[in-house]
Design an enzyme around this catalytic site. Structure first.
Site, PDB file in Angstrom:
ATOM      1  N   GLY A 190       0.779  -1.227   0.000  1.00 21.07           N
ATOM      2  CA  GLY A 190       0.000   0.000   0.000  1.00 21.07           C
ATOM      3  C   GLY A 190       0.812   1.279   0.000  1.00 21.07           C
ATOM      4  N   LYS A 191       2.144   1.187   0.051  1.00 23.44           N
ATOM      5  CA  LYS A 191       2.983   2.379   0.085  1.00 23.44           C
ATOM      6  C   LYS A 191       3.035   3.055  -1.296  1.00 23.44           C
ATOM      7  CE  LYS A 191       4.441   2.200   4.415  1.00 23.44           C
ATOM      8  NZ  LYS A 191       3.670   1.110   5.008  1.00 23.44           N
TER       9      LYS A 191
END
Length: 369
Positions: A190-191
């Protein structure tokens, strides 16, 4: 409901994958055909490109961001009996870095406006056992590096950057990653720069730290089967290195779109019930998260959900009040700014593939709350 627009999630990774699917599948086949599964040329290439991107001499891929923090502490000589200064307002992994080497995390409050580590709260927490100050570039926004580094230098301490959420962020025009002894990155999916699995890394300008972490991640050896110290199996796998190398080429464009969305939120949301993170002139955020606070969070979240906006929650319990650290005898009231944020924050939808229509819908919904 204000409109019939489809559900707007806090994050949607499928839309990003659709852009790069052909490249990802092609390089996946290449990794499989070359059997470059653990470390190898694809990881080597990504490490070089990521170091160049961050403006540092060295970059090192490991299996996740928490590992990067742990190995950085070991390379700095931190161990049992030592203390590490850490903001109470951060994801818990920042504290794990100290705990996993037997040191004690010593928490400090965040600034009430920027929500980053408050330099004014650090000095009173330093003791003769303090070894490191860990600053966090939280939500994608740099902390006040110069202020924290000045304290570290004055007391003879080391400083590391937890840059897990800040790939590409700039402090006074310079990308984060080279200000402290080391910087630690997460490439969790999710970064802003995320793998398709677990991965992390560190950057540094110090060859000794680089060599030490490189050895530690590979069973404590520089030469195969000759082990200089007790090490770990914490290498980055080749598939993640190859995928991250593809994504790195898109990172600035994706970050630019996040900045456009953030600017739209900042200018468009006029509801006085909603407070946003202060942006100092020296900080160029890449908006991994767009966090706001409201007095009645539960009511606000219910209202947003009813209007097809689904925010995230980062983070509902500050580090010092986590059960894992009950032995440190912190109490509610010790760090009021971090506690207020934990009780009142939520994260608005933020990913590069949000459409202008979706962004405007979020703004309209919030302004009518």
């Amino acid at each position: 409901m204000l409109s019939t627009i489809a559900k707007i999630p806090c994050l949607d990774l499928k839309k990003q994958y659709a852009q790069i699917k052909d490249e990802v599948l092609k390089v996946t086949e290449e990794v499989f055909e070359s059997n470059a599964f653990s470390g190898g040329p694809y990881v080597d290439a990504f490490e070089q490109h990521f170091a160049d991107y961050c403006g540092t001499q060295y970059a090192m891929g490991v299996n996740n961001g928490t590992t990067a923090l742990q190995l950085a502490m070991l390379a700095l000589g931190v161990g049992p009996g030592d203390e590490v200064i850490i903001p109470a307002n951060t994801f818990i992994a920042t504290a794990w870095g100290a705990s996993h080497v037997g040191a004690t995390p010593v928490f400090v409050d965040c600034d009430p406006d920027t929500w980053e580590i408050d330099p004014a709260q650090i000095e009173c927490r330093i003791t003769e056992r303090t070894k490191v100050i860990a600053g966090v570039h939280l939500y994608g926004q740099p902390f006040d590096v110069q202020a924290v580094k000045a304290i570290a230098d004055r007391f003879g301490l080391k400083m590391i950057e937890d840059a897990a959420q800040a790939h590409g962020a700039r402090y006074n025009g310079t990308r984060v990653g080279g200000f402290g002894e080391m910087a630690c990155f997460s490439f969790y999916p999710g970064k802003n720069l995320g793998a398709y699995g677990e991965a992390g890394g560190m950057t540094t300008n110090d060859k000794a730290y680089y060599d030490h972490v490189r050895s530690l991640r590979n069973h404590g050896c520089q030469v195969r089967y000759y082990h200089d110290e007790v090490g770990y199996n914490m290498r980055m796998d080749g598939l993640q290195g190859a995928i991250l190398d593809i994504k790195l080429r898109y990172l600035d464009a994706w970050n630019g779109r996040r900045q456009e969305i953030a600017k739209a939120y900042q200018q468009g949301i006029t509801n006085p019930a909603v407070k946003m993170q202060k942006q100092p002139e020296w900080a160029e955020s890449v908006y991994h998260l767009f966090v706001v606070t409201v007095e009645n969070r539960d009511d606000f979240m219910t209202y947003l959900n009813e209007n097809n906006v689904f925010p995230g929650l980062h983070y509902p319990v500050p580090c010092h009040l986590q059960k894992a650290y009950h032995n440190l005898s912190y109490h509610r009231g010790d760090f009021p700014h971090s506690e207020y944020l934990a009780d009142h924050c939520l994260s608005l939808p933020m990913f590069a593939e949000l459409t202008d229509e979706e962004v405007q819908h979020v703004i309209n919904v919030i302004n009518k709350y």
